[in-house]
Write a protein that holds these residues in place. Structure first.
Motif, PDB file in Angstrom:
ATOM      1  N   LEU A  44       0.823  -1.211   0.000  1.00  0.00           N
ATOM      2  CA  LEU A  44       0.000   0.000   0.000  1.00  0.00           C
ATOM      3  C   LEU A  44       0.860   1.265   0.000  1.00  0.00           C
ATOM      4  O   LEU A  44       0.397   2.323  -0.413  1.00  0.00           O
ATOM      5  CB  LEU A  44      -0.924   0.008   1.221  1.00  0.00           C
ATOM      6  N   GLN A  45       2.100   1.165   0.500  1.00  0.00           N
ATOM      7  CA  GLN A  45       3.009   2.315   0.546  1.00  0.00           C
ATOM      8  C   GLN A  45       2.310   3.521   1.189  1.00  0.00           C
ATOM      9  O   GLN A  45       2.183   4.591   0.589  1.00  0.00           O
ATOM     10  CB  GLN A  45       3.528   2.642  -0.857  1.00  0.00           C
ATOM     11  N   CYS A  46       1.863   3.297   2.417  1.00  0.00           N
ATOM     12  CA  CYS A  46       1.005   4.281   3.096  1.00  0.00           C
ATOM     13  C   CYS A  46       1.790   5.162   4.053  1.00  0.00           C
ATOM     14  O   CYS A  46       1.371   5.394   5.192  1.00  0.00           O
ATOM     15  CB  CYS A  46      -0.140   3.565   3.814  1.00  0.00           C
ATOM     16  N   SER A  47       2.931   5.666   3.618  1.00  0.00           N
ATOM     17  CA  SER A  47       3.755   6.557   4.428  1.00  0.00           C
ATOM     18  C   SER A  47       4.243   7.723   3.578  1.00  0.00           C
ATOM     19  O   SER A  47       4.446   7.580   2.371  1.00  0.00           O
ATOM     20  CB  SER A  47       4.967   5.811   5.000  1.00  0.00           C
ATOM     21  N   THR A  48       4.440   8.853   4.235  1.00  0.00           N
ATOM     22  CA  THR A  48       4.982  10.043   3.582  1.00  0.00           C
ATOM     23  C   THR A  48       6.005  10.686   4.509  1.00  0.00           C
ATOM     24  O   THR A  48       5.810  10.713   5.727  1.00  0.00           O
ATOM     25  CB  THR A  48       3.858  11.044   3.259  1.00  0.00           C
ATOM     26  N   ILE A  49       7.091  11.184   3.940  1.00  0.00           N
ATOM     27  CA  ILE A  49       8.119  11.905   4.698  1.00  0.00           C
ATOM     28  C   ILE A  49       8.088  13.370   4.268  1.00  0.00           C
ATOM     29  O   ILE A  49       8.097  13.671   3.079  1.00  0.00           O
ATOM     30  CB  ILE A  49       9.518  11.331   4.431  1.00  0.00           C
ATOM     31  N   ILE A  50       8.057  14.266   5.247  1.00  0.00           N
ATOM     32  CA  ILE A  50       8.124  15.694   4.956  1.00  0.00           C
ATOM     33  C   ILE A  50       9.445  16.226   5.518  1.00  0.00           C
ATOM     34  O   ILE A  50       9.663  16.220   6.738  1.00  0.00           O
ATOM     35  CB  ILE A  50       6.929  16.449   5.551  1.00  0.00           C
ATOM     36  N   ARG A  51      10.325  16.627   4.633  1.00  0.00           N
ATOM     37  CA  ARG A  51      11.626  17.176   5.023  1.00  0.00           C
ATOM     38  C   ARG A  51      11.449  18.661   5.332  1.00  0.00           C
ATOM     39  O   ARG A  51      10.970  19.437   4.497  1.00  0.00           O
ATOM     40  CB  ARG A  51      12.630  16.975   3.890  1.00  0.00           C
ATOM     41  N   ILE A  52      11.838  19.073   6.532  1.00  0.00           N
ATOM     42  CA  ILE A  52      11.622  20.452   6.966  1.00  0.00           C
ATOM     43  C   ILE A  52      12.901  21.256   6.761  1.00  0.00           C
ATOM     44  O   ILE A  52      13.888  21.106   7.500  1.00  0.00           O
ATOM     45  CB  ILE A  52      11.195  20.506   8.449  1.00  0.00           C
ATOM     46  N   THR A  53      12.895  22.102   5.740  1.00  0.00           N
ATOM     47  CA  THR A  53      14.038  22.971   5.455  1.00  0.00           C
ATOM     48  C   THR A  53      13.755  24.422   5.834  1.00  0.00           C
ATOM     49  O   THR A  53      14.687  25.223   5.942  1.00  0.00           O
ATOM     50  CB  THR A  53      14.407  22.906   3.964  1.00  0.00           C
ATOM     51  N   ASP A  54      12.499  24.781   6.021  1.00  0.00           N
ATOM     52  CA  ASP A  54      12.107  26.135   6.408  1.00  0.00           C
ATOM     53  C   ASP A  54      12.435  26.333   7.893  1.00  0.00           C
ATOM     54  O   ASP A  54      11.918  25.620   8.754  1.00  0.00           O
ATOM     55  CB  ASP A  54      10.605  26.326   6.153  1.00  0.00           C
ATOM     56  N   GLN A  55      13.303  27.296   8.198  1.00  0.00           N
ATOM     57  CA  GLN A  55      13.776  27.477   9.573  1.00  0.00           C
ATOM     58  C   GLN A  55      12.671  27.953  10.513  1.00  0.00           C
ATOM     59  O   GLN A  55      12.670  27.618  11.706  1.00  0.00           O
ATOM     60  CB  GLN A  55      14.955  28.448   9.598  1.00  0.00           C
ATOM     61  N   ASP A  56      11.730  28.735  10.009  1.00  0.00           N
ATOM     62  CA  ASP A  56      10.605  29.152  10.858  1.00  0.00           C
ATOM     63  C   ASP A  56       9.760  27.946  11.260  1.00  0.00           C
ATOM     64  O   ASP A  56       9.336  27.828  12.417  1.00  0.00           O
ATOM     65  CB  ASP A  56       9.743  30.180  10.131  1.00  0.00           C
ATOM     66  N   LYS A  57       9.527  27.065  10.309  1.00  0.00           N
ATOM     67  CA  LYS A  57       8.767  25.856  10.640  1.00  0.00           C
ATOM     68  C   LYS A  57       9.547  24.966  11.598  1.00  0.00           C
ATOM     69  O   LYS A  57       8.982  24.362  12.513  1.00  0.00           O
ATOM     70  CB  LYS A  57       8.399  25.095   9.370  1.00  0.00           C
ATOM     71  N   ARG A  58      10.849  24.888  11.395  1.00  0.00           N
ATOM     72  CA  ARG A  58      11.688  24.131  12.319  1.00  0.00           C
ATOM     73  C   ARG A  58      11.539  24.664  13.742  1.00  0.00           C
ATOM     74  O   ARG A  58      11.411  23.906  14.707  1.00  0.00           O
ATOM     75  CB  ARG A  58      13.144  24.226  11.910  1.00  0.00           C
ATOM     76  N   GLN A  59      11.603  25.984  13.845  1.00  0.00           N
ATOM     77  CA  GLN A  59      11.520  26.597  15.170  1.00  0.00           C
ATOM     78  C   GLN A  59      10.172  26.308  15.820  1.00  0.00           C
ATOM     79  O   GLN A  59      10.104  26.011  17.026  1.00  0.00           O
ATOM     80  CB  GLN A  59      11.743  28.106  15.057  1.00  0.00           C
ATOM     81  N   GLN A  60       9.111  26.380  15.038  1.00  0.00           N
ATOM     82  CA  GLN A  60       7.780  26.096  15.586  1.00  0.00           C
ATOM     83  C   GLN A  60       7.661  24.628  15.984  1.00  0.00           C
ATOM     84  O   GLN A  60       7.064  24.302  17.019  1.00  0.00           O
ATOM     85  CB  GLN A  60       6.715  26.456  14.553  1.00  0.00           C
ATOM     86  N   LEU A  61       8.235  23.737  15.192  1.00  0.00           N
ATOM     87  CA  LEU A  61       8.184  22.314  15.521  1.00  0.00           C
ATOM     88  C   LEU A  61       9.003  22.015  16.769  1.00  0.00           C
ATOM     89  O   LEU A  61       8.610  21.201  17.609  1.00  0.00           O
ATOM     90  CB  LEU A  61       8.684  21.483  14.339  1.00  0.00           C
ATOM     91  N   ALA A  62      10.153  22.676  16.909  1.00  0.00           N
ATOM     92  CA  ALA A  62      10.962  22.506  18.116  1.00  0.00           C
ATOM     93  C   ALA A  62      10.186  22.952  19.347  1.00  0.00           C
ATOM     94  O   ALA A  62      10.220  22.295  20.402  1.00  0.00           O
ATOM     95  CB  ALA A  62      12.264  23.286  17.989  1.00  0.00           C
ATOM     96  N   HIS A  63       9.472  24.065  19.214  1.00  0.00           N
ATOM     97  CA  HIS A  63       8.636  24.565  20.311  1.00  0.00           C
ATOM     98  C   HIS A  63       7.509  23.589  20.619  1.00  0.00           C
ATOM     99  O   HIS A  63       7.275  23.234  21.784  1.00  0.00           O
ATOM    100  CB  HIS A  63       8.078  25.938  19.953  1.00  0.00           C
ATOM    101  N   ASP A  64       6.813  23.128  19.576  1.00  0.00           N
ATOM    102  CA  ASP A  64       5.693  22.204  19.775  1.00  0.00           C
ATOM    103  C   ASP A  64       6.151  20.892  20.413  1.00  0.00           C
ATOM    104  O   ASP A  64       5.400  20.249  21.157  1.00  0.00           O
ATOM    105  CB  ASP A  64       5.007  21.902  18.434  1.00  0.00           C
ATOM    106  N   ALA A  65       7.375  20.486  20.111  1.00  0.00           N
ATOM    107  CA  ALA A  65       7.892  19.211  20.621  1.00  0.00           C
ATOM    108  C   ALA A  65       8.421  19.320  22.048  1.00  0.00           C
ATOM    109  O   ALA A  65       8.962  18.347  22.573  1.00  0.00           O
ATOM    110  CB  ALA A  65       8.993  18.694  19.697  1.00  0.00           C
ATOM    111  N   GLY A  66       8.262  20.500  22.650  1.00  0.00           N
ATOM    112  CA  GLY A  66       8.713  20.660  24.032  1.00  0.00           C
ATOM    113  C   GLY A  66      10.040  21.361  24.152  1.00  0.00           C
ATOM    114  O   GLY A  66      10.839  21.045  25.040  1.00  0.00           O
ATOM    115  N   GLU A  67      10.271  22.333  23.245  1.00  0.00           N
ATOM    116  CA  GLU A  67      11.515  23.114  23.244  1.00  0.00           C
ATOM    117  C   GLU A  67      12.738  22.208  23.117  1.00  0.00           C
ATOM    118  O   GLU A  67      13.746  22.371  23.813  1.00  0.00           O
ATOM    119  CB  GLU A  67      11.628  23.980  24.510  1.00  0.00           C
ATOM    120  N   GLN A  68      12.653  21.250  22.216  1.00  0.00           N
ATOM    121  CA  GLN A  68      13.791  20.356  21.964  1.00  0.00           C
ATOM    122  C   GLN A  68      14.708  21.034  20.940  1.00  0.00           C
ATOM    123  O   GLN A  68      14.436  21.018  19.736  1.00  0.00           O
ATOM    124  CB  GLN A  68      13.302  18.998  21.483  1.00  0.00           C
TER     125      GLN A  68
END
Length: 241
Positions: A44-68
Motif C-alpha cells: 500500500l506504501q502508506c507513508s509520507t516523509i516531509i523534510r523540513i528545510t524552512d527554519q521558521d517551521k523548524r523553530q515552531q516544531l521545536a517549540h511544539d515538541a517541548g523546546e527540543q
C-alpha cells in the motif's frame, strides 16, 4: 555470531547534539532510498516523509515538541506520516477510517523510519526520534498543511554526532523473548536490571537520574497520555469505523 550490520544495530544511540555540517544530496538520497525499500503491507506504501528545510517551521516544531533544541540544530529534520490520503486521491470511494488502517500506517511508517536510521548510521551519522511532534498535533497538522487521512507520527533528527553517549542497557532477553506463549515477569530479573540501569544513569556524563528503570514507568506513561489524540484521529479521518 556478529557481522558489521549486527554490530551497527547494536551500537545504536540517540544523538541529540550535532555538528553544523550539512548532509550532501547523495547522502539524503541514499537514506531516502533505504527508507523507501522497507516492507509495505499489501504494498500500500502508506507513508509520507516531509523534510523540513524552512527554519521558521523548524523553530515552531521545536517549540511544539517541548523546546527540543536539537530539532533546530540537526542538519536534517524529517517528519514521518502515515498517509492514506494518497489512496483517497487515487479513488475517493475507498473505504477509509478503519482501525486496521491506523495500525498499518503506524507499523509501515515506523519500519520505514528505522530503515532510514540504520542507513544514516551506516554513513557515520546519528539520529533521534521526536515523538513530541504529537504534543501539539493540531498545530503541526496546520503547519505542514496535512489533509485528512494523513497522521504525523514522529520527527527524525539526522546529522553528524557532536556527542558520543554510551548505548542504554536493554531489558534482559528473558523478560521480552518467549517461546510459544506469554510469560509473566520475573521480578528478580527485573530488580537486577533496575540495578544495572541505576548504575548507568548515575555514571553517564549528562542528565543523571536517581533510581532504576521500572520506578520511572508510571511517570513516563502518565506524561505521554495526550488525551486529545482520539478526537484528533476522528477529526483527521482515522478510526471512525
Amino acid at each position: 555470531m556478529n557481522n558489521s550490520t549486527i554490530d551497527l544495530l547494536c551500537r545504536h544511540r540517540s544523538i541529540r547534539a550535532y555538528l553544523s555540517t550539512a548532509l550532501s544530496d547523495e547522502q539524503i538520497d541514499c537514506i531516502f532510498k533505504a527508507a523507501q525499500a522497507a516492507s509495505s503491507s499489501s504494498f500500500l506504501q502508506c507513508s509520507t516523509i516531509i523534510r523540513i528545510t524552512d527554519q521558521d517551521k523548524r523553530q515552531q516544531l521545536a517549540h511544539d515538541a517541548g523546546e527540543q533544541s536539537y530539532v533546530m540544530s540537526a542538519p536534517e529534520f524529517w517528519v514521518f506520516c502515515a498517509d492514506f490520503n494518497r489512496h483517497h486521491q487515487i479513488d475517493s470511494s475507498v473505504n477509509l477510517g478503519k482501525a486496521e488502517q491506523l495500525l498499518l500506517g503506524c507499523i509501515d511508517t515506523a519500519i520505514m523510519a528505522q530503515n532510514a536510521v540504520v542507513a544514516a548510521e551506516s554513513l557515520g551519522l546519528g539520529c533521534v526520534y521526536i515523538g513530541g511532534v504529537r504534543n501539539h498535533i493540531d498545530h503541526v497538522t496546520t503547519l505542514l498543511k496535512l489533509p485528512r487521512y494523513v497522521l504525523p507520527l514522529f520527527g527524525l533528527c539526522i546529522g553528524y554526532p557532536d556527542q558520543n553517549p554510551d548505548p542504554k542497557p536493554r531489558l534482559p532477553r528473558s523478560l521480552i523473548f518467549f517461546d510459544n506463549e506469554y510469560q509473566m515477569m520475573d521480578k528478580t530479573i527485573l530488580s537486577q536490571y533496575d540495578q544495572q540501569m541505576s548504575q548507568y544513569y548515575s555514571e553517564r556524563p549528562t542528565n543523571q537520574k536517581p533510581g532504576g528503570w521500572s520506578d520511572k514507568i508510571p511517570t513516563t506513561i502518565n506524561k505521554e497520555q495526550r488525551d486529545f489524540m482520539l478526537s484528533y484521529l476522528h477529526k483527521q479521518g482515522w478510526i471512525t469505523k
